[in-house]
Design an enzyme around this catalytic site. Structure first.
Site, PDB file in Angstrom:
ATOM      1  N   LYS A  82       0.852  -1.202   0.000  1.00 52.08           N
ATOM      2  CA  LYS A  82       0.000   0.000   0.000  1.00 52.08           C
ATOM      3  C   LYS A  82       0.885   1.249   0.000  1.00 52.08           C
ATOM      4  O   LYS A  82       0.634   2.201  -0.737  1.00 52.08           O
ATOM      5  CB  LYS A  82      -0.941  -0.017   1.212  1.00 52.08           C
ATOM      6  N   ASP A 131     -11.363   2.271   3.745  1.00 50.47           N
ATOM      7  CA  ASP A 131     -11.690   0.840   3.652  1.00 50.47           C
ATOM      8  C   ASP A 131     -13.202   0.643   3.550  1.00 50.47           C
ATOM      9  O   ASP A 131     -13.672  -0.460   3.266  1.00 50.47           O
ATOM     10  CB  ASP A 131     -11.195   0.103   4.910  1.00 50.47           C
ATOM     11  N   GLN A 152      -4.872  -1.692   9.578  1.00 49.55           N
ATOM     12  CA  GLN A 152      -4.792  -3.044   9.012  1.00 49.55           C
ATOM     13  C   GLN A 152      -5.377  -4.078   9.978  1.00 49.55           C
ATOM     14  O   GLN A 152      -4.995  -4.141  11.140  1.00 49.55           O
ATOM     15  CB  GLN A 152      -3.310  -3.362   8.711  1.00 49.55           C
TER      16      GLN A 152
END
Ligand code: NAP
Length: 282
Positions: A52, A119, A96
């Site tokens: 990322k 997200d 994460q």
């Protein structure tokens, strides 16, 4: 032979467009910025976070990485999120998952400002997805929709079977296919007659997390098969949820693992960060 849906190629095209838009928005004084938080040292999470960060750089975006020790307290993590929520350089915040057991994932997701929730896990964004009126789409399902569009795969009126009902993949995937006018069936570990249901699918999406779970006798001839799975069985070789070797000859199109859905997930994350940055110009 099935058409191989090449996630690397499609994501490269998407990223090229994003990079162009990033350079345009930079001329207006805004550099899209993504903050990635990782708690503990799960090796798979470290790989995802690394890619990322690299992709942000590649596309001219700004990124910050917060690698926190496994014993970070919930208060410390929430304080960091609060600071990032109020940081104008940061347009997207990603924590994460999975988090170490002592941290409450729900509290962490809820703490992220929905406008920075790239997200799309915050309940407010999940609600928007349900209604079909959204700024952010969950990265993996949206990446799959982009693949289907890129390959001109008809979704309207088709029977789509999604195996898996996680909040991250299965449920939002089913919702996006519904918005795309498919007739959708969601299967899970308690589904009876799974094989028969899967064999009805024009589009079969596997998000199970079990190596080579989808076998040839579960697939209708000519079906489109999308493999979300990322599994590392005993031999250590990354493989999907689909028994690719035996399923591929039956399909009209199929995604490989690796090089299928995975690269699209990251491209969508970048798109969401760009979308969040653009929203600050309004
Ligand atoms: P998850 O939260 O573990 O969900 C798995 C789903 O599969 C659950 O809904 C479960 O049903 C269902 N399932 C398990 N065994 C089953 C069985 N025997 N028959 C039917 N359904 C069964 O996993 P996830 O987060 O959705 O991820 C799924 C896979 O995608 C994993 O391999 C993950 O690594 C991969 N993934 C890939 C990407 C990417 O970018 N490529 C992104 C995210 C995830 P129940 O709900 O009944 O337990």
């Amino acid at each position: 032979m099935a058409k191989l849906i090449n996630g690397k190629e499609i994501s490269a095209a998407v990223k090229q467009r994003i990079a162009r838009e990033v350079s345009e928005i930079k001329q207006k004084g805004v550099t899209p910025g993504l903050a990635v938080i990782i708690v503990g040292n799960d090796p798979a999470s470290e790989v995802y976070v690394g890619s990322k960060e690299r992709t942000c750089k590649e596309l001219g975006m700004y990124s910050e990485k917060y690698a926190l020790p496994a014993d970070t307290s919930e208060d410390e993590l929430l304080a960091l999120i609060d600071r990032l929520n109020n940081d104008d350089k940061i347009h997207g915040i990603l924590c994460q998952l999975p988090l170490p057991k002592h941290l409450d994932e729900k509290a962490v997701i809820n703490a992220i400002d929905p406008r920075k929730d790239v997200d799309a896990f915050h309940p407010q964004n999940v609600g928007h997805i349900m209604i079909g009126d959204y700024d952010f789409l969950p990265c993996t399902p949206a990446g799959i929709m982009e693949m289907l569009r890129y390959e001109n795969i008809e979704t309207s009126g088709k029977h789509c079977v999604v195996i898996g009902r996680s909040n991250i993949v299965g449920k939002p995937m089913a919702m996006l296919m519904l918005h795309a006018n498919s007739t959708v069936t969601i299967c899970h570990s308690k589904t009876e007659n799974l094989k028969e249901i899967c064999r009805e699918a024009d589009i079969l999406i596997a998000a199970v997390g079990r190596a080579r779970f989808v076998t040839a006798d579960m697939v209708k001839k000519g079906a489109v098969v999308i493999d979300v799975g990322m599994n590392r069985p005993a031999d250590g070789k990354l493989c999907g949820d689909v028994d690719f070797e035996n399923v591929e000859p039956l399909c009209s199109a199929i995604t490989p693992v690796p090089g299928g859905v995975g690269p699209m997930t990251i491209a969508t994350l970048m798109q969401n960060t760009l979308t969040a940055a653009k929203a600050t110009l309004r």
